[in-house]
Design an enzyme around this catalytic site. Structure first.
Site, PDB file in Angstrom:
ATOM      1  N   SER A 107       0.843  -1.195   0.000  1.00 51.52           N
ATOM      2  CA  SER A 107       0.000   0.000   0.000  1.00 51.52           C
ATOM      3  C   SER A 107       0.878   1.244   0.000  1.00 51.52           C
ATOM      4  CB  SER A 107      -0.882   0.013   1.254  1.00 51.52           C
ATOM      5  OG  SER A 107      -1.543   1.248   1.402  1.00 51.52           O
ATOM      6  N   TYR A 139      -1.963  -0.914  10.433  1.00 50.13           N
ATOM      7  CA  TYR A 139      -2.066  -1.227   9.006  1.00 50.13           C
ATOM      8  C   TYR A 139      -0.768  -0.909   8.270  1.00 50.13           C
ATOM      9  CZ  TYR A 139      -3.901  -1.186   4.216  1.00 50.13           C
ATOM     10  OH  TYR A 139      -4.114  -1.431   2.878  1.00 50.13           O
TER      11      TYR A 139
END
Length: 252
Positions: free
Chosen positions: A138, A151
């Site tokens: 990401s 995350y």
């Protein structure tokens, strides 16, 4: 990708679903793996409607039994594995308030699940003379965002896991790369939008405004990058991190 066999984890929706469908369009036989049994069956049905071949395997990649089951079902159905897309993710977005359970869920799926799936699939790829693994990280791995500790930490780990796996697996003719999506409008994004208490239009305006292209991305746009790295057209690319973020990271 004609007649290649690909496992795509987290393919009941979003980027995984788009990737599974694109692979099928390109001629691959697809193993649709996801915790969501109804969603994985729906993606497999879409592939069948396209005239492609697919099986749905509901399983938890964060467990030894789950990751092994996906691999075994793939071999039972299609006799080999050529491509693995480690896309499944736990979207645990917490800061230092994260509990042990939060960390275990995030690490269990995003890091340990990626490692387990890769280990089981590599055993099969070695028998075929090679293969390709694409891990999905990401943009959140590359810059700091408030409240994203759980995350972003796991997504950063995936980038370095990719480099290490690429080095270790090169002698087996297995390439390993990472795709780093930016803000993509998916089911997971919609859940985050609800938590923020804003509209989709507000989200798109805010997040898209931070990119060079002035919009958020679509799952298909990430799938196309994954398909390139997975294919023989990327034969001299390994240990790479391909940004699919509309230029967001370049904006700082």
């Amino acid at each position: 990708m004609k007649n290649k066999v690909a496992i795509v984890t987290g393919s009941a929706s979003g980027i995984g679903e788009a990737t599974a469908l694109l692979f099928a369009e390109e001629g691959a036989k697809v193993v649709v793996a996801d915790l969501d049994d109804k969603g994985s069956a729906r993606t497999a049905a879409q592939i069948h409607n396209l005239g492609g071949e697919a099986i749905a395997v509901p399983a938890d990649i964060s467990t030894e039994a789950g990751s092994r089951a996906i691999t075994e079902k793939a071999v039972e159905a299609f006799a080999r594995i050529d491509i693995l897309v480690n896309n499944a993710a736990a979207f645990v977005i917490k800061g230092l308030e994260a509990t042990v359970d939060d960390w275990q869920r995030s690490l269990g799926t995003n890091v340990i699940g990626t490692a387990l799936m890769s280990r089981h699939v590599v055993e099969q790829m070695q028998q075929n003379g090679g293969g390709s693994i694409v891990n999905v990280s990401s943009q959140s791995a590359l810059f700091a965002q408030p409240g994203f500790l759980t995350y972003s930490t796991t997504k950063a780990a995936i980038i370095h896991m990719t480099r290490l796996m690429a080095l270790d697996l090169a002698p087996a003719n297995i390439r390993v790369n990472t795709v780093c999506p930016g803000t993509i409008l998916t089911t997971a994004s919609l859940g985050h939008i609800r938590k923020l208490g804003i509209t989709v239009e507000q989200f798109e305006a805010t997040e898209g405004g931070q990119t060079i292209l002035k919009r958020v991305g679509k799952p298909r746009e990430v799938a196309q990058a994954i398909a390139f790295l997975a294919s023989s057209e990327a034969s001299y690319i390994t240990a790479a991190c391909l940004l699919v973020d509309g230029g967001r990271t370049a904006m700082g």
